[in-house]
Scaffold this motif. Structure first.
Motif, PDB file in Angstrom:
ATOM      1  N   LEU A 142       0.782  -1.202  -0.043  1.00 44.56           N
ATOM      2  CA  LEU A 142       0.067   0.092   0.193  1.00 44.56           C
ATOM      3  C   LEU A 142       0.945   1.268  -0.128  1.00 44.56           C
ATOM      4  O   LEU A 142       0.684   2.273  -0.791  1.00 44.56           O
ATOM      5  N   ILE A 143       2.222   1.248   0.812  1.00 45.70           N
ATOM      6  CA  ILE A 143       2.865   2.429   0.752  1.00 45.70           C
ATOM      7  C   ILE A 143       3.377   2.433  -0.498  1.00 45.70           C
ATOM      8  O   ILE A 143       3.666   3.869  -1.041  1.00 45.70           O
ATOM      9  N   PHE A 144       3.969   1.389  -1.148  1.00 48.80           N
ATOM     10  CA  PHE A 144       4.534   1.511  -2.401  1.00 48.80           C
ATOM     11  C   PHE A 144       3.531   2.046  -3.401  1.00 48.80           C
ATOM     12  O   PHE A 144       4.053   2.948  -4.217  1.00 48.80           O
ATOM     13  N   ALA A 145       2.355   1.737  -3.474  1.00 50.96           N
ATOM     14  CA  ALA A 145       1.356   2.510  -4.353  1.00 50.96           C
ATOM     15  C   ALA A 145       1.034   3.901  -3.947  1.00 50.96           C
ATOM     16  O   ALA A 145       0.929   4.586  -5.033  1.00 50.96           O
ATOM     17  N   LEU A 146       0.755   4.253  -2.643  1.00 54.89           N
ATOM     18  CA  LEU A 146       0.588   5.379  -2.367  1.00 54.89           C
ATOM     19  C   LEU A 146       1.940   6.632  -2.719  1.00 54.89           C
ATOM     20  O   LEU A 146       1.717   7.703  -2.982  1.00 54.89           O
ATOM     21  N   PHE A 147       2.912   6.027  -2.427  1.00 55.42           N
ATOM     22  CA  PHE A 147       4.178   6.836  -2.533  1.00 55.42           C
ATOM     23  C   PHE A 147       4.394   7.171  -4.175  1.00 55.42           C
ATOM     24  O   PHE A 147       4.625   8.172  -4.428  1.00 55.42           O
ATOM     25  N   GLN A 148       3.901   6.015  -4.959  1.00 52.57           N
ATOM     26  CA  GLN A 148       3.997   6.359  -6.452  1.00 52.57           C
ATOM     27  C   GLN A 148       3.035   7.391  -6.819  1.00 52.57           C
ATOM     28  O   GLN A 148       3.174   8.277  -7.608  1.00 52.57           O
ATOM     29  N   LEU A 149       1.691   7.162  -6.142  1.00 54.57           N
ATOM     30  CA  LEU A 149       0.646   8.327  -6.457  1.00 54.57           C
ATOM     31  C   LEU A 149       1.066   9.705  -5.993  1.00 54.57           C
ATOM     32  O   LEU A 149       0.714  10.671  -6.862  1.00 54.57           O
ATOM     33  N   LEU A 150       1.684   9.713  -5.000  1.00 55.09           N
ATOM     34  CA  LEU A 150       2.317  11.056  -4.573  1.00 55.09           C
ATOM     35  C   LEU A 150       3.332  11.653  -5.447  1.00 55.09           C
ATOM     36  O   LEU A 150       3.357  12.668  -5.822  1.00 55.09           O
ATOM     37  N   LEU A 151       4.056  10.931  -6.031  1.00 57.04           N
ATOM     38  CA  LEU A 151       5.111  11.267  -7.116  1.00 57.04           C
ATOM     39  C   LEU A 151       4.407  11.828  -8.453  1.00 57.04           C
ATOM     40  O   LEU A 151       4.908  12.523  -9.184  1.00 57.04           O
ATOM     41  N   ALA A 152       3.368  10.967  -8.820  1.00 55.64           N
ATOM     42  CA  ALA A 152       2.712  11.064 -10.008  1.00 55.64           C
ATOM     43  C   ALA A 152       1.855  12.289 -10.000  1.00 55.64           C
ATOM     44  O   ALA A 152       1.661  13.143 -11.058  1.00 55.64           O
ATOM     45  N   LEU A 153       1.254  12.630  -8.863  1.00 56.68           N
ATOM     46  CA  LEU A 153       0.182  13.959  -8.817  1.00 56.68           C
ATOM     47  C   LEU A 153       0.886  15.297  -9.381  1.00 56.68           C
ATOM     48  O   LEU A 153       0.409  15.735 -10.142  1.00 56.68           O
ATOM     49  N   PRO A 154       2.146  15.457  -8.820  1.00 48.57           N
ATOM     50  CA  PRO A 154       2.990  16.794  -9.267  1.00 48.57           C
ATOM     51  C   PRO A 154       2.992  16.838 -10.931  1.00 48.57           C
ATOM     52  O   PRO A 154       2.796  17.834 -11.458  1.00 48.57           O
ATOM     53  N   ILE A 155       3.524  15.455 -11.367  1.00 50.11           N
ATOM     54  CA  ILE A 155       3.511  15.501 -12.826  1.00 50.11           C
ATOM     55  C   ILE A 155       2.157  15.750 -13.605  1.00 50.11           C
ATOM     56  O   ILE A 155       2.190  16.476 -14.612  1.00 50.11           O
ATOM     57  N   ILE A 156       1.233  15.181 -12.990  1.00 52.28           N
ATOM     58  CA  ILE A 156      -0.165  15.176 -13.674  1.00 52.28           C
ATOM     59  C   ILE A 156      -0.769  16.716 -13.693  1.00 52.28           C
ATOM     60  O   ILE A 156      -0.912  17.138 -14.691  1.00 52.28           O
ATOM     61  N   TRP A 157      -0.269  17.361 -12.576  1.00 56.30           N
ATOM     62  CA  TRP A 157      -0.743  18.623 -12.514  1.00 56.30           C
ATOM     63  C   TRP A 157       0.051  19.557 -13.256  1.00 56.30           C
ATOM     64  O   TRP A 157      -0.515  20.562 -14.131  1.00 56.30           O
TER      65      TRP A 157
END
Length: 763
Positions: A142-157
């Motif tokens: 879960l941390i593995f997935a959430l950490f990727q999500l946190l890194l992806a959000l600035p890129i998406i924005w």
């Protein structure tokens, strides 16, 4: 120049690919108030020709109608007035470009700062990179997935413009490249979010580990970063296409010294200069506006404007043009044409107009781009479903196929191939003294196989000169002084040639009594008690003067050499034969020779008699001659050549050759008279005859460049779309990664731009 007020220019912001420009052009052409329209992706402009009566309700109403239509497509249109100061327009565009590049650069830095660690975390275990246990997909999914999500959000924005532009266009049924990227990365993100929820809700480590396989945050993030990098590199490369405009703009100084009534000077901005102002031009400074020399004299370097390599001397009363360089003495000039009315400003406007135009060869790419994006969506969907239901691939792998096809097939390269080459080529042509009015003229120049030249003022210098003088029983200067005395009262071009030579030799002339001009024959008169005759053989025969066989042979010899013989008789006896001719331009024989080497048929048209025309053609190296033709006759000759299947270029001075220039596939007007020439032809030759070779060579090089770009753009899609769709999987090969697809798509666009930039080195 084509400064037709009926052709209106608009800037269109928000276009991302060839499908955008093709769709905008199609929508504008469908409007009942528009006769024709071209939309260029390369410089983001549209050129619109209103239909008959479209402006009856006023220009503002028509502009509003066009901008509303473009706005409905999801883009932003703004009108570019024809009288706008070109320098101001260019500066505003450069400022906008710099701001756009700065924004892209900030976004790019943000995206890669987060994309690199995102890929490292997501793919680290596959690459043998150790991850801490708290971040391990096995120990902490879960941390593995959430950490990727946190890194992806600035890129998406940071890459939100893909969604902000692409999704509304998709919903309007007019998808473009941004729509493909938005769909591909959006699908990967949504599936990754669903997988993250599955990990959070997993009842066992095995279920959580299985859900981890559905994470594609790194594909979406790196895809956005790579495509943004490609678009940034493309934008940087495209700014180099405006260097021709930049070079022309820099020819005008920013400040100039205006003469005050008390004799002093005051430095003012060039844009504040008004017609009638007197300006002090010092050595080493450039002429700021068009005008005339009011006092003083100097030598000007006009190579920047006309390509003339030798300095041109100017004195009081001579015209001077903006952009030329004052080499020697200081002088005062009176401003006549300022701002957008100067010859330099009109040249800049012409180049900008040409860069925004399209060549017929662009039609194929436009038509394909228009339908390409929907077709790609269909192929991507079909490929993903086929692998999911018939190829037994997991949903995640089928999704990767879907994303890879969408991204790899973006039609940027296809849409950029033609307009980029045209932009670079027209700019390079301007630097070489050849002004192409539009892409059609540029393309047609590359197809020409027959070049037709007008004689007078084109192959020749256009001003008759005394080229030979034979005297019998008296000194040459004495004979010339008598002839000049008779011609002093005549305005005939032959008379000006005689008077010009006498003035050049510093001869004084006597007063003429009983002067009489005999129409079509010559002039008569009495000088110092002697009866004088000056004209052709008929004039002398009518007055009882007979010629010896040697004298007749001399007259025939001069005529065969292309000279007009003027016979001078005194007191009933021939005393001198003067030969007047319009001399060939020094460069003419070399240009004709080079055109033949390029495989062109060369022809000369002239209103002169057969003997004179053939004599001139022989010296020029031309065998194909049509003599004794009037302007409408020249047009008929061009039409006859075209009926034989020839691609005809007509070269003339832009005045009496107008019908033939209009009829030809490409009309090339000599630029010695800039105002006339810019209206007359499709191509303006500022550097004279050598520009014909440049126009043909540039046209051929541009066609070759466009064909190469289109070939690679088509070949790229033909090869990589099947690979992205999973063809290699059928033979046990790998599937294409969406990240690799994004890198390949960006590389294709950049390669097309770089290929077009090769035209900047055309010689």
């Amino acid at each position: 120049m084509n400064n037709n007020p009926e052709i209106l220019r608009f800037r269109i912001d928000g276009m991302a690919c060839g499908a955008c420009s093709a769709r905008s052009q199609k929508a504008l052409c469908k409007m009942k108030d528009i006769d024709s329209a071209t939309v260029s992706l390369a410089d983001g402009t549209a050129q619109v020709r209103p239909a008959e009566g479209a402006l009856d309700n006023g220009l503002d109403a028509f502009i509003q109608e066009v901008t509303d239509r473009v706005d409905k497509l999801g883009f932003k249109a703004s009108y570019l007035p024809p009288d706008v100061d070109e320098h101001d327009l260019w500066e505003s565009e450069q400022e906008k470009t710099r701001a756009d590049l700065a924004v892209r650069r900030r976004h790019l830095v943000t995206e890669f700062i987060f994309a690199v660690p995102l890929v490292a975390v997501a793919m680290g275990s596959h690459w043998g990179m150790p991850l801490p246990s708290w971040l391990s997909p096995h120990d902490s999914p879960l941390i593995f997935a959430l950490f990727q999500l946190l890194l992806a959000l600035p890129i998406i924005w940071s890459g939100r413009d893909f969604y902000r532009h692409g999704i509304p266009l998709l919903l309007r049924g007019a998808p473009n490249m941004d729509s493909l990227v938005a769909m591909g990365t959006g699908a990967a993100l949504l599936y990754s979010l669903w997988s993250t929820l599955e990990i959070a809700a997993a009842a066992s480590p095995e279920e959580a580990h299985q859900a981890v396989m559905g994470l594609y945050y790194e594909s979406a993030g790196m895809l956005i970063a790579l495509i943004s990098l490609g678009k940034y590199l493309e934008a940087v490369s495209r700014t180099r296409t405006s260097e021709a405009i930049r070079g022309l703009m820099e020819l005008t100084p920013e400040q100039v010294e205006r003469m005050l009534p008390d004799g002093g000077v005051k430095e003012i901005p060039v844009r504040a200069v008004m017609p009638g102002d007197r300006l002090l031009i010092k050595p080493g400074s450039r002429i700021p506006v068009d005008g005339v020399v009011a006092s003083g004299a100097s030598s000007l370097d006009m190579s920047s404007l006309t390509g003339e390599s030798m300095p041109v001397d100017v004195a009081e009363g001579d015209e001077v043009n903006a952009g030329t360089l004052n080499i020697s003495g200081a002088f005062v000039m009176e401003a006549r044409r300022v701002g957008s009315d100067t010859a330099l400003a009109r040249i800049i406007h012409l180049v900008r107009e040409a860069q925004g135009s399209k060549a017929p060869i662009a039609g194929l790419a436009d038509r394909i781009s228009l339908y390409f994006v929907p077709a790609v969506m269909g192929v991507a969907t079909a490929a993903a479903l086929a692998w999911l239901f018939f190829g037994n691939l997991p949903f995640g792998d089928a999704l990767r196929v879907f994303v890879a096809v969408l991204v790899v097939a973006c039609p940027c390269a296809l849409g950029l191939a033609t307009p980029m080459s045209i932009m670079v080529a027209t700019g390079r042509g301007a630097q070489l003294g050849v002004l192409m009015k539009n892409g059609t003229a540029l393309e047609a120049s590359g197809h020409l196989d027959t070049i037709v030249f007008d004689k007078t003022g084109t192959l020749t210098e256009g001003s008759p000169r005394l080229v030979s003088l034979h005297a019998e029983g008296m000194d040459e200067n004495e004979a010339l002084a008598l002839a000049a005395a008779l011609e002093a009262g005549s305005e005939h071009p032959l008379a000006r040639a005689v008077l010009g030579e006498a003035e050049k030799r510093g001869l004084s002339t006597s007063t003429v009594e009983d002067f009489c001009a005999v129409g079509g024959a010559g002039v008569t008169g009495r000088v110092e008690g002697h009866e004088l005759l000056l004209g052709n053989e008929r004039l002398l025969a009518d007055h009882g003067v007979t010629l010896s066989s040697e004298q007749k042979a001399l007259v025939v010899s001069l005529a065969d050499d292309g000279q007009t013989p003027l016979l001078l008789a005194r007191d009933g006896a021939l005393v001198s034969v003067l030969g007047v001719a319009d001399p060939l331009r020094e460069e003419t024989p070399g240009v004709i020779r080079d055109l033949r080497a390029m495989g062109c048929r060369v022809m000369m048209l002239s209103g002169d008699n057969e003997r004179t025309a053939r004599a001139v053609a022989s010296r020029a190296g031309i065998d194909d001659v049509v003599a004794g033709v009037l302007p409408d006759g020249k047009e008929k000759v061009v039409a006859r050549l075209q009926s034989e299947g020839r691609r005809v270029g007509m070269v003339g001075d832009g005045i009496n050759d107008a019908p033939a220039l209009a009829r030809a596939d490409v009309g090339m007007a000599m630029g010695s008279g800039i105002d006339v020439a810019m209206e007359a032809g499709d191509v303006v030759l500022l550097r004279g005859l050598p520009g014909v070779k440049t126009a043909l060579g540039l046209g051929r090089a541009t066609l070759s460049n466009i064909r190469l770009s289109l070939f690679w753009a088509f070949a790229y899609n033909v090869l990589l779309v099947p690979v992205a769709a999973g063809v290699l999987l059928l033979f046990g090969g790998p599937a294409m990664s969406p990240m690799l697809a994004g890198a390949a798509m960006s590389l294709s666009s950049v390669s097309v731009v770089l290929n077009a930039l090769r035209l900047r080195t055309f010689r």
